[in-house]
Design a protein around this motif. Structure first.
Motif, PDB file in Angstrom:
ATOM      1  N   UNK A 186      13.811 -19.123 -29.498  1.00 43.41           N
ATOM      2  CA  UNK A 186      14.480 -20.536 -29.686  1.00 43.41           C
ATOM      3  C   UNK A 186      15.936 -20.471 -29.303  1.00 43.41           C
ATOM      4  N   UNK A 187      16.385 -21.589 -28.688  1.00 43.67           N
ATOM      5  CA  UNK A 187      17.957 -21.579 -28.321  1.00 43.67           C
ATOM      6  C   UNK A 187      18.357 -22.890 -28.253  1.00 43.67           C
ATOM      7  N   UNK A 188      19.532 -23.227 -28.351  1.00 44.28           N
ATOM      8  CA  UNK A 188      20.315 -24.504 -28.411  1.00 44.28           C
ATOM      9  C   UNK A 188      20.471 -25.077 -26.985  1.00 44.28           C
ATOM     10  N   UNK A 189      20.366 -24.118 -26.043  1.00 38.42           N
ATOM     11  CA  UNK A 189      20.774 -24.526 -24.641  1.00 38.42           C
ATOM     12  C   UNK A 189      19.993 -23.402 -23.644  1.00 38.42           C
ATOM     13  N   UNK A 190      19.473 -23.965 -22.562  1.00 38.80           N
ATOM     14  CA  UNK A 190      18.778 -23.133 -21.560  1.00 38.80           C
ATOM     15  C   UNK A 190      19.851 -22.802 -20.491  1.00 38.80           C
ATOM     16  N   UNK A 191      19.818 -21.700 -20.086  1.00 37.04           N
ATOM     17  CA  UNK A 191      20.887 -21.310 -19.049  1.00 37.04           C
ATOM     18  C   UNK A 191      20.315 -20.549 -17.786  1.00 37.04           C
ATOM     19  N   UNK A 192      21.097 -20.788 -16.831  1.00 34.97           N
ATOM     20  CA  UNK A 192      20.675 -20.005 -15.493  1.00 34.97           C
ATOM     21  C   UNK A 192      22.068 -19.485 -15.081  1.00 34.97           C
ATOM     22  N   UNK A 193      21.694 -17.934 -15.128  1.00 42.05           N
ATOM     23  CA  UNK A 193      22.863 -17.071 -14.679  1.00 42.05           C
ATOM     24  C   UNK A 193      22.832 -16.602 -13.321  1.00 42.05           C
ATOM     25  N   UNK A 194      22.889 -17.326 -12.549  1.00 36.61           N
ATOM     26  CA  UNK A 194      22.813 -16.960 -10.785  1.00 36.61           C
ATOM     27  C   UNK A 194      21.416 -16.611 -10.508  1.00 36.61           C
ATOM     28  N   UNK A 195      20.668 -17.389 -11.320  1.00 33.40           N
ATOM     29  CA  UNK A 195      19.276 -17.212 -10.882  1.00 33.40           C
ATOM     30  C   UNK A 195      18.589 -17.929  -9.797  1.00 33.40           C
ATOM     31  N   UNK A 196      19.416 -18.981  -9.525  1.00 32.39           N
ATOM     32  CA  UNK A 196      18.884 -19.784  -8.477  1.00 32.39           C
ATOM     33  C   UNK A 196      19.760 -19.524  -7.206  1.00 32.39           C
ATOM     34  N   UNK A 197      21.117 -19.476  -7.550  1.00 33.63           N
ATOM     35  CA  UNK A 197      22.087 -19.223  -6.449  1.00 33.63           C
ATOM     36  C   UNK A 197      23.270 -18.416  -6.619  1.00 33.63           C
ATOM     37  N   UNK A 198      23.574 -17.371  -5.976  1.00 28.92           N
ATOM     38  CA  UNK A 198      24.558 -16.600  -6.243  1.00 28.92           C
ATOM     39  C   UNK A 198      25.978 -17.283  -6.410  1.00 28.92           C
ATOM     40  N   UNK A 199      26.735 -17.101  -7.546  1.00 26.58           N
ATOM     41  CA  UNK A 199      27.728 -17.748  -7.679  1.00 26.58           C
ATOM     42  C   UNK A 199      27.759 -19.142  -8.647  1.00 26.58           C
ATOM     43  N   UNK A 200      26.703 -19.351  -8.884  1.00 28.70           N
ATOM     44  CA  UNK A 200      26.392 -20.644  -9.469  1.00 28.70           C
ATOM     45  C   UNK A 200      25.729 -20.522 -10.698  1.00 28.70           C
ATOM     46  N   UNK A 201      26.231 -21.104 -11.865  1.00 27.49           N
ATOM     47  CA  UNK A 201      25.396 -21.169 -13.173  1.00 27.49           C
ATOM     48  C   UNK A 201      25.220 -22.562 -13.682  1.00 27.49           C
ATOM     49  N   UNK A 202      24.276 -22.758 -14.849  1.00 29.62           N
ATOM     50  CA  UNK A 202      23.860 -23.906 -15.167  1.00 29.62           C
ATOM     51  C   UNK A 202      23.379 -23.842 -16.546  1.00 29.62           C
ATOM     52  N   UNK A 203      23.470 -24.780 -17.171  1.00 20.63           N
ATOM     53  CA  UNK A 203      23.058 -24.884 -18.556  1.00 20.63           C
ATOM     54  C   UNK A 203      22.526 -26.219 -18.987  1.00 20.63           C
ATOM     55  N   UNK A 204      21.393 -26.308 -19.913  1.00 14.98           N
ATOM     56  CA  UNK A 204      20.680 -27.613 -19.759  1.00 14.98           C
ATOM     57  C   UNK A 204      20.154 -27.730 -21.331  1.00 14.98           C
ATOM     58  N   UNK A 205      20.242 -28.879 -21.979  1.00 11.17           N
ATOM     59  CA  UNK A 205      19.489 -29.469 -23.334  1.00 11.17           C
ATOM     60  C   UNK A 205      18.396 -30.212 -23.085  1.00 11.17           C
ATOM     61  N   UNK A 206      17.527 -30.326 -23.992  1.00 17.04           N
ATOM     62  CA  UNK A 206      16.318 -31.135 -23.996  1.00 17.04           C
ATOM     63  C   UNK A 206      16.639 -32.703 -24.163  1.00 17.04           C
ATOM     64  N   UNK A 207      15.757 -33.479 -23.545  1.00 10.73           N
ATOM     65  CA  UNK A 207      16.001 -35.067 -23.670  1.00 10.73           C
ATOM     66  C   UNK A 207      14.285 -35.388 -23.807  1.00 10.73           C
ATOM     67  N   UNK A 208      14.129 -35.989 -24.834  1.00  8.18           N
ATOM     68  CA  UNK A 208      12.815 -36.733 -25.359  1.00  8.18           C
ATOM     69  C   UNK A 208      13.027 -38.018 -25.651  1.00  8.18           C
TER      70      UNK A 208
END
Length: 252
Positions: A186-208
């Motif tokens: 369980x987590x309030x936010x999903x994260x991407x720590x340079x998993x898709x592209x080096x030097x870039x991060x991303x955060x996401x929250x659900x929408x329903x």
């Protein structure tokens, strides 16, 4: 210069549109003569327009001689619903982009695939260069992981069985069991720590939507060094997600 000058209108287009309105007003269809009267057109012009509309798939003449709308209208209607959704969501994404100083994204789980629906970026907030198609790389993105978190175990495993976990950076998770364990946490936010592209991060929250039938995610991307500040602003992302959720409830 006369700024009140009327725009140039194409009469033939107006006649065709008025005729289509007349056809649409009869669920069971209507003959050409009746349509001509209702559209205020000469009968010969009506026949020419109906034949043209039929050729393009916008009208159909049934065996008893009445005219109904064609299949192309249904296709347009489906596309217009998507455009209406984008028109309602885009200002919300733009507002979040300007508030956080990061490109914002909205994605959904559609037909068993995770798709990006819209992106709000700009010269100072560029989007991530999607050098690998998103459908092949959802496992390496915050928005993809956020959507997968909302699916049950069976649907997650089905998705992963159809989408190999390709290695994009040294940080990409490529072991299915490891990814599944992460998705279970369980987590309030999903994260991407340079998993898709080096030097870039991303955060996401659900929408329903209100029924839970729409599964989606709101995300922002930024330089990896800026990601902690974005994480600290997750409450702003959740507020934006709630606004999009209300939009989905009234649009879908």
């Amino acid at each position: 210069m006369d700024e009140t000058r009327k725009p140039t209108l194409i009469a033939s287009v107006q006649r065709a549109l008025h005729l289509m309105e007349a056809v649409a007003s009869h669920p069971n269809g209507a003959p050409a003569k009746q349509l001509a009267r209702e559209a205020g057109l000469p009968l010969a012009t009506t026949y020419h327009l109906l034949r043209t509309l039929a050729h393009e798939g916008y009208a159909i003449r049934l065996s008893d001689g009445v005219w109904v709308l064609g299949d192309r209208i249904t296709a347009l209607h489906g596309q217009s619903k998507t455009q209406q959704l984008l028109a309602r969501i885009r200002p919300t994404l733009v507002a979040l982009r300007d508030e956080l100083g990061a490109a914002s994204y909205f994605g959904m789980h559609v037909d068993d695939e995770i798709r990006i629906i819209d992106i709000a970026d700009g010269p100072r907030t560029p989007r991530v260069d999607l050098w690998v198609g998103f459908t092949e790389a959802a496992h390496a993105t915050a928005i993809g992981k956020c959507v997968l978190r909302q699916l049950d175990q069976e649907r997650r495993r089905d998705y992963l069985s159809r989408h190999p976990l390709i290695d994009l950076t040294p940080h990409t998770i490529t072991e299915p069991n490891r990814l599944l364990r992460m998705l279970d946490a369980p987590t309030p936010v999903s994260l991407d720590h340079e998993e898709y592209a080096i030097g870039t991060g991303c955060a996401a929250v659900p929408v329903t939507d209100a029924t839970g039938s729409v599964v989606g995610a709101l995300a922002v991307s930024c330089r990896s060094s800026k990601l902690p500040r974005i994480e600290a602003s997750v409450h702003r992302m959740k507020a934006t997600a709630a606004r999009i959720q209300r939009t989905l409830t009234f649009t879908m």
